[in-house]
Design a protein around this motif. Structure first.
Motif, PDB file in Angstrom:
ATOM      1  N   TYR A 185       0.815  -1.160   0.096  1.00 33.29           N
ATOM      2  CA  TYR A 185       0.083   0.041  -0.026  1.00 33.29           C
ATOM      3  C   TYR A 185       0.951   1.256   0.122  1.00 33.29           C
ATOM      4  CZ  TYR A 185      -4.234  -2.715   1.379  1.00 33.29           C
ATOM      5  OH  TYR A 185      -5.373  -3.441   1.487  1.00 33.29           O
ATOM      6  N   GLN A 186       1.939   1.391   0.907  1.00 31.24           N
ATOM      7  CA  GLN A 186       2.762   2.529   1.169  1.00 31.24           C
ATOM      8  C   GLN A 186       3.664   2.807  -0.069  1.00 31.24           C
ATOM      9  OE1 GLN A 186       4.611   1.260   4.606  1.00 31.24           O
ATOM     10  NE2 GLN A 186       2.684   1.810   5.918  1.00 31.24           N
ATOM     11  N   ASP A 187       4.321   1.576  -0.584  1.00 27.16           N
ATOM     12  CA  ASP A 187       5.101   1.766  -1.475  1.00 27.16           C
ATOM     13  C   ASP A 187       4.445   2.148  -3.172  1.00 27.16           C
ATOM     14  OD1 ASP A 187       7.249   1.158   0.094  1.00 27.16           O
ATOM     15  OD2 ASP A 187       7.528  -0.763  -0.570  1.00 27.16           O
ATOM     16  N   GLY A 188       3.395   1.503  -3.053  1.00 25.81           N
ATOM     17  CA  GLY A 188       2.509   1.597  -4.523  1.00 25.81           C
ATOM     18  C   GLY A 188       2.065   3.228  -4.374  1.00 25.81           C
ATOM     19  N   ALA A 189       1.422   3.639  -3.277  1.00 24.15           N
ATOM     20  CA  ALA A 189       1.108   5.097  -3.195  1.00 24.15           C
ATOM     21  C   ALA A 189       2.000   5.886  -3.530  1.00 24.15           C
ATOM     22  CB  ALA A 189       0.079   5.291  -1.934  1.00 24.15           C
ATOM     23  N   VAL A 190       3.187   5.782  -2.834  1.00 24.70           N
ATOM     24  CA  VAL A 190       4.278   6.764  -3.081  1.00 24.70           C
ATOM     25  C   VAL A 190       4.520   6.880  -4.637  1.00 24.70           C
ATOM     26  CG1 VAL A 190       6.761   7.229  -2.867  1.00 24.70           C
ATOM     27  CG2 VAL A 190       5.352   6.579  -0.834  1.00 24.70           C
ATOM     28  N   PHE A 191       4.516   5.448  -5.424  1.00 30.60           N
ATOM     29  CA  PHE A 191       4.979   5.411  -6.721  1.00 30.60           C
ATOM     30  C   PHE A 191       4.008   6.269  -7.581  1.00 30.60           C
ATOM     31  CE2 PHE A 191       3.949   3.371 -10.799  1.00 30.60           C
ATOM     32  CZ  PHE A 191       5.068   3.418 -11.599  1.00 30.60           C
ATOM     33  N   VAL A 192       2.714   5.892  -7.256  1.00 27.10           N
ATOM     34  CA  VAL A 192       1.737   6.455  -8.105  1.00 27.10           C
ATOM     35  C   VAL A 192       1.710   8.140  -7.872  1.00 27.10           C
ATOM     36  CG1 VAL A 192      -1.125   6.656  -8.441  1.00 27.10           C
ATOM     37  CG2 VAL A 192      -0.103   4.432  -8.121  1.00 27.10           C
ATOM     38  N   ARG A 193       1.654   8.523  -6.889  1.00 26.22           N
ATOM     39  CA  ARG A 193       1.813  10.032  -6.556  1.00 26.22           C
ATOM     40  C   ARG A 193       2.876  10.476  -7.198  1.00 26.22           C
ATOM     41  NH1 ARG A 193      -0.266   8.529  -1.128  1.00 26.22           N
ATOM     42  NH2 ARG A 193      -2.297   9.096  -0.909  1.00 26.22           N
ATOM     43  N   GLY A 194       3.969   9.884  -7.355  1.00 23.63           N
ATOM     44  CA  GLY A 194       5.145  10.435  -7.872  1.00 23.63           C
ATOM     45  C   GLY A 194       5.141  10.396  -9.369  1.00 23.63           C
ATOM     46  N   VAL A 195       4.365   9.369 -10.204  1.00 27.35           N
ATOM     47  CA  VAL A 195       4.332   9.538 -11.358  1.00 27.35           C
ATOM     48  C   VAL A 195       3.164  10.496 -11.825  1.00 27.35           C
ATOM     49  CG1 VAL A 195       3.391   8.220 -13.569  1.00 27.35           C
ATOM     50  CG2 VAL A 195       4.775   7.094 -12.006  1.00 27.35           C
ATOM     51  N   VAL A 196       1.921  10.669 -11.173  1.00 26.71           N
ATOM     52  CA  VAL A 196       1.053  11.576 -11.625  1.00 26.71           C
ATOM     53  C   VAL A 196       1.583  13.091 -11.187  1.00 26.71           C
ATOM     54  CG1 VAL A 196      -1.282  12.615 -10.550  1.00 26.71           C
ATOM     55  CG2 VAL A 196      -0.836  10.089 -10.690  1.00 26.71           C
ATOM     56  N   ILE A 243       8.809   0.848  -8.962  1.00 28.98           N
ATOM     57  CA  ILE A 243       8.082   1.120  -7.732  1.00 28.98           C
ATOM     58  C   ILE A 243       8.738   1.982  -6.829  1.00 28.98           C
ATOM     59  CG2 ILE A 243       6.866   0.223  -5.717  1.00 28.98           C
ATOM     60  CD1 ILE A 243       5.159  -0.419  -8.016  1.00 28.98           C
ATOM     61  N   HIS A 244       9.939   1.813  -6.542  1.00 31.99           N
ATOM     62  CA  HIS A 244      10.721   2.819  -5.482  1.00 31.99           C
ATOM     63  C   HIS A 244      11.429   3.849  -6.491  1.00 31.99           C
ATOM     64  CE1 HIS A 244      10.292  -0.358  -2.400  1.00 31.99           C
ATOM     65  NE2 HIS A 244      10.492  -1.288  -3.366  1.00 31.99           N
ATOM     66  N   ASP A 245      11.208   3.921  -7.590  1.00 32.23           N
ATOM     67  CA  ASP A 245      11.824   5.114  -8.416  1.00 32.23           C
ATOM     68  C   ASP A 245      10.720   5.447  -9.336  1.00 32.23           C
ATOM     69  OD1 ASP A 245      13.347   6.839  -9.583  1.00 32.23           O
ATOM     70  OD2 ASP A 245      15.130   5.380 -10.066  1.00 32.23           O
ATOM     71  N   PRO A 246       9.978   6.238  -9.080  1.00 36.28           N
ATOM     72  CA  PRO A 246       8.962   6.795 -10.253  1.00 36.28           C
ATOM     73  C   PRO A 246       9.416   7.562 -11.427  1.00 36.28           C
ATOM     74  CG  PRO A 246       8.079   7.447  -8.073  1.00 36.28           C
ATOM     75  CD  PRO A 246       9.412   6.759  -7.851  1.00 36.28           C
ATOM     76  N   ALA A 247      10.394   8.143 -11.214  1.00 29.60           N
ATOM     77  CA  ALA A 247      11.295   8.824 -12.543  1.00 29.60           C
ATOM     78  C   ALA A 247      11.579   7.904 -13.176  1.00 29.60           C
ATOM     79  CB  ALA A 247      12.354   9.770 -11.926  1.00 29.60           C
ATOM     80  N   ALA A 248      12.076   6.690 -12.835  1.00 28.13           N
ATOM     81  CA  ALA A 248      12.611   5.561 -13.622  1.00 28.13           C
ATOM     82  C   ALA A 248      11.558   5.166 -14.800  1.00 28.13           C
ATOM     83  CB  ALA A 248      13.423   4.531 -13.195  1.00 28.13           C
ATOM     84  N   TRP A 249      10.483   5.133 -14.006  1.00 34.50           N
ATOM     85  CA  TRP A 249       9.113   4.508 -15.149  1.00 34.50           C
ATOM     86  C   TRP A 249       8.867   5.598 -15.933  1.00 34.50           C
ATOM     87  CZ3 TRP A 249       4.350   6.241 -16.001  1.00 34.50           C
ATOM     88  CH2 TRP A 249       3.599   5.327 -16.754  1.00 34.50           C
ATOM     89  N   VAL A 250       8.873   7.019 -15.428  1.00 33.90           N
ATOM     90  CA  VAL A 250       8.577   7.881 -16.411  1.00 33.90           C
ATOM     91  C   VAL A 250       9.388   8.076 -17.513  1.00 33.90           C
ATOM     92  CG1 VAL A 250       8.411  10.599 -16.497  1.00 33.90           C
ATOM     93  CG2 VAL A 250       7.270   9.336 -14.550  1.00 33.90           C
ATOM     94  N   ALA A 251      10.697   7.891 -17.296  1.00 33.09           N
ATOM     95  CA  ALA A 251      11.784   7.776 -18.372  1.00 33.09           C
ATOM     96  C   ALA A 251      11.672   6.784 -19.198  1.00 33.09           C
ATOM     97  CB  ALA A 251      13.078   7.943 -17.622  1.00 33.09           C
ATOM     98  N   ARG A 252      11.056   5.724 -18.997  1.00 29.00           N
ATOM     99  CA  ARG A 252      11.119   4.494 -19.614  1.00 29.00           C
ATOM    100  C   ARG A 252       9.773   4.509 -20.620  1.00 29.00           C
ATOM    101  NH1 ARG A 252       8.885  -0.806 -19.445  1.00 29.00           N
ATOM    102  NH2 ARG A 252       8.227  -0.418 -17.222  1.00 29.00           N
ATOM    103  N   VAL A 253       8.441   4.875 -20.057  1.00 32.95           N
ATOM    104  CA  VAL A 253       7.417   4.865 -20.542  1.00 32.95           C
ATOM    105  C   VAL A 253       6.680   6.141 -20.981  1.00 32.95           C
ATOM    106  CG1 VAL A 253       5.084   3.699 -20.321  1.00 32.95           C
ATOM    107  CG2 VAL A 253       7.001   2.680 -19.184  1.00 32.95           C
ATOM    108  N   ALA A 254       6.699   6.914 -19.982  1.00 30.81           N
ATOM    109  CA  ALA A 254       5.586   7.886 -20.349  1.00 30.81           C
ATOM    110  C   ALA A 254       6.323   8.884 -21.115  1.00 30.81           C
ATOM    111  CB  ALA A 254       5.305   8.567 -18.874  1.00 30.81           C
ATOM    112  N   ARG A 255       7.532   8.831 -21.268  1.00 32.09           N
ATOM    113  CA  ARG A 255       8.237   9.985 -22.095  1.00 32.09           C
ATOM    114  C   ARG A 255       8.927   9.147 -23.263  1.00 32.09           C
ATOM    115  NH1 ARG A 255      10.406  14.280 -17.231  1.00 32.09           N
ATOM    116  NH2 ARG A 255       8.451  14.812 -16.730  1.00 32.09           N
TER     117      ARG A 255
END
Length: 379
Positions: free
Chosen positions: A332-343, A367-379
């Motif tokens: 719950y905690q790790d996932g919520a931090v990830f989602v908020r970080g991406v949004v 999951i512990h690095d939202p910026a890494a997911w953004v760099a790989r997928v969202a951008r």
């Protein structure tokens, strides 16, 4: 492998009774939870931008309000569905004359009692649950009388698209313990659970992906009892927390991890990332929607989080650790931090690219690095 009927009977007998309420109060609680579940559906869709891929997907996933025995019966159905491939392997092993003493009728009954005891403990903890691998639920007849609690099927019918369970006695118990507004709390819980229902109805491939990962995990299960026992013994000697070892954090942290192969740990890492995403997303949605529709959401969140962190008795804390429930709370905690970080970085529309395919789901590291997911997928 398991005497499922005995598991249900054991859990029903051992489960503690819920809070004391009159029948009139119970009827009102059940009716309110059903109303809130419908109301939460539109709130969640509006906040997330997720809509069912097909209208039939949402209609086919019912919302059931259950008591503790009803929750037990429903989960037995899910267990029977998901572990069937493993049961088939064990039965094949038995037909070859190997391990029959372990997996004979006595073993089935012993395991049934163990599963029942586990379900009895968990049946007092769960407020709501989206059942991904549930039997298909037929729609109620138009002229059927409305009972107090729904009676979910427990198998062995073919699996359906899923169903949402709300455990009324546990919701009432927690709202009383927290001393919060009951109407606000019930809607708050429904927002979380409805988010899970929306996730699966809006992302058709998600259920099949999770099922594939679970089956991959089960396919790698070592069914040699001697090997499993030896592995568990080694883990305890190396410091398994709560069982007298060093507990330095370097080894497995739950009973499940104690008997896993390296391949299973890899699969479980991917599953953990997905479950952290789903749970964190639901937590973010319930708090994001909350201020507009749940006036006391700030008080509820503060008290609920304190309750999560505090736990209960020492025995309860040990059981939570052994069964992996602490890991669930971290999801719950790790996932919520990830989602908020991406949004925060790309907005909700950018975040929703996460539902494109299995390849766009976050890894355990991301999951512990939202910026890494953004760099790989969202951008």
């Amino acid at each position: 492998m398991v005497d499922w009927n005995l598991a249900v009977a054991t859990a029903t007998r051992l489960a503690r009774p819920g809070p004391e309420v009159t029948r009139e109060e119970a009827v009102k609680v059940v009716a309110e939870l059903r109303r809130h579940a419908l109301e939460a559906e539109e709130h969640v869709r509006g906040y997330t931008g997720l809509r069912p891929a097909r209208l039939s997907d949402a209609e086919a996933t019912p919302v059931l309000v259950v008591d503790r025995p009803g929750w037990v019966r429903a989960n037995v159905a899910g267990f029977r569905t998901i572990v069937q491939p493993l049961v088939d392997r064990l039965q094949a092993r038995r037909s070859e004359g190997t391990g029959s003493q372990v997996f004979g009728s006595i073993g089935e009954k012993a395991t049934g009692i163990e599963v029942g005891a586990l379900l009895a403990f968990l049946s007092t903890k769960v407020l709501g649950q989206y059942e991904t691998f549930a039997p298909a639920e037929p729609p109620p007849a138009p002229d059927s009388p409305a009972g107090l609690f729904d009676k979910p099927r427990r198998g062995p019918e073919p699996p359906g698209p899923g169903r949402l369970l709300l455990v009324a006695p546990n919701i009432v118990q927690v709202e009383r313990e927290l001393d919060v507004d009951p109407h606000d709390f019930r809607l708050w819980v429904c927002l979380h659970e409805e988010t899970h229902r929306t996730q699966f109805s809006a992302v058709p491939w998600l259920r099949d992906h999770i099922q594939s990962e679970v089956q991959s995990f089960l396919a790698q299960t070592d069914i040699d009892p001697g090997a499993l026992l030896e592995r568990a013994r080694e883990v305890v000697a190396d410091g398994f927390p709560g069982l007298g070892g060093r507990g330095d954090g370097s080894g497995p942290q739950t009973l499940l991890e104690a008997v896993q192969s390296p391949g299973q740990r890899e699969v479980l890492g991917r599953l953990t990332a997905v479950m952290s995403l789903l749970e964190g997303h639901a937590d973010v949605v319930m708090d994001g929607v909350g201020p507009a529709v749940v006036p006391s959401v700030a008080e509820i969140r503060e008290k609920f989080q304190r309750r999560r962190d505090r736990g209960a008795s020492r025995l309860d804390l040990v059981l939570r650790r052994l069964l992996g429930m602490d890991a669930k709370l971290r999801q719950y905690q790790d996932g919520a931090v990830f989602v908020r970080g991406v949004v925060d970085r790309v907005g909700m529309a950018g975040f929703n690219r996460i539902w494109t395919s299995p390849n766009t789901l976050p890894t355990k590291e991301e999951i512990h690095d939202p910026a890494a997911w953004v760099a790989r997928v969202a951008r």
